[in-house]
Enzyme design. Sequence first.
Site, PDB file in Angstrom:
ATOM      1  N   ALA A  14     -71.360 -65.339 -13.059  1.00 52.20           N
ATOM      2  CA  ALA A  14     -70.258 -64.952 -13.947  1.00 52.20           C
ATOM      3  C   ALA A  14     -69.043 -65.870 -13.894  1.00 52.20           C
ATOM      4  O   ALA A  14     -68.056 -65.609 -14.580  1.00 52.20           O
ATOM      5  CB  ALA A  14     -69.823 -63.502 -13.691  1.00 52.20           C
ATOM      6  N   ASP A  15     -69.095 -66.944 -13.112  1.00 50.93           N
ATOM      7  CA  ASP A  15     -67.966 -67.882 -13.119  1.00 50.93           C
ATOM      8  C   ASP A  15     -68.431 -69.285 -12.728  1.00 50.93           C
ATOM      9  O   ASP A  15     -67.828 -69.951 -11.887  1.00 50.93           O
ATOM     10  CB  ASP A  15     -66.866 -67.404 -12.172  1.00 50.93           C
TER      11      ASP A  15
END
Length: 385
Positions: A14-15
């Site tokens: 997610a990042d």
Amino acid sequence: GAVALMHAQGLCHADIKPENILLTGEGKLKLVDFGLATKAGVKSEVRPGTWAYWPPEAWDVGWGGSLPADMWAVGAILYVVLAGCHPFDPAGNATAEEMGNAIRTGEPSFEGEEWATASHGAVQLVKGLLRKDPECRLTVEELLQHPWLKTASPTAHRPIGGAQFSRSTARLRTAVFATILQQQAEEAALPAVPSSERLSRTVSAKLKRQHSSLRGPMLESDVLVRAFHEFDREEKGYITEADLQRVLSQKLGAAKLARGDAAAILQGAASSDVDGRRVMYGSFVRLMGETVKQLLRPGEHVFKRGEPVRYFYLLLSGEVEVVDAQGAVVSTLRAGEYFGENALLERRKQRNSSLRCKSTGPCEVLKLSADDFEAGGGGGGAPPP
């Protein structure tokens, strides 16, 4: 490897962004900062990650992290590495609103001198990762199977060279092939009306085949994940000698391996493990990338009578007709069935019949090479012919 390991367990980072990728003194890449990692598909009012690496779908309210979003970020980073600029902000001064509009409606440029020396394979890989439809975006499994990664730098992800890697992983690949064969046969035996999960996979597969020129030769992620989980029941993220012994004896009905044999089978694919004894998911995907998946048009031959015997086959989808020397159809094979093993077991040089995809629709076959078949002891525990 890190992204593959997470995705195999349904987790997204997610990042993913350049700042979260470190280069060690030994030249290895390390993914860091798992503070936003989450179960894929969990909705959130707070959108995770860094907006410069959000995919188009992330700009919608209520979106959460997803596996395709991670792959978009990988594609954006690969674009930066190859072109020296962001795919949707070449000048490097876009606001969040401008970036969002560009990501949702624009297309990255592959023109200019920065792309003049890039290979066709590299461009196609980046385009596959930056598809706006998440269902059509390349998965991490397809990334690892992509020809550009397999040929551009053979030693970048394999401590041993391509041909040696193929030979050293043949026995494990044959065991995995036999496991996929069993799973496909079990699924084919399920009721004709698919469950919601099977229906979802069917729809997803149809979407993916729209891009068959790129994805056609690649094994789908669900096939690979299910096979890996057959070995890794505890979801450790890797395969051990005990896992291999269990699958061979309980799933495939093979005799217990002699002392040291299990370690020898795993060794070629375990080179990315510090101890050299465990097969990580990324290595698992790469070794299965040595098999060949072929998409056939209606009426196209799998092989013809008189052609050399090169493969053992598993029919993944569609129907295949067996045609005798007089041109008559003598039988029809359906998804989940395997064929071509008799010629290998009898060590024949040529095929004595023809097999063709039925005219009612396309077919997909998974092919195990004759060398792998031989190394696996004639099927590595596959059901007898």
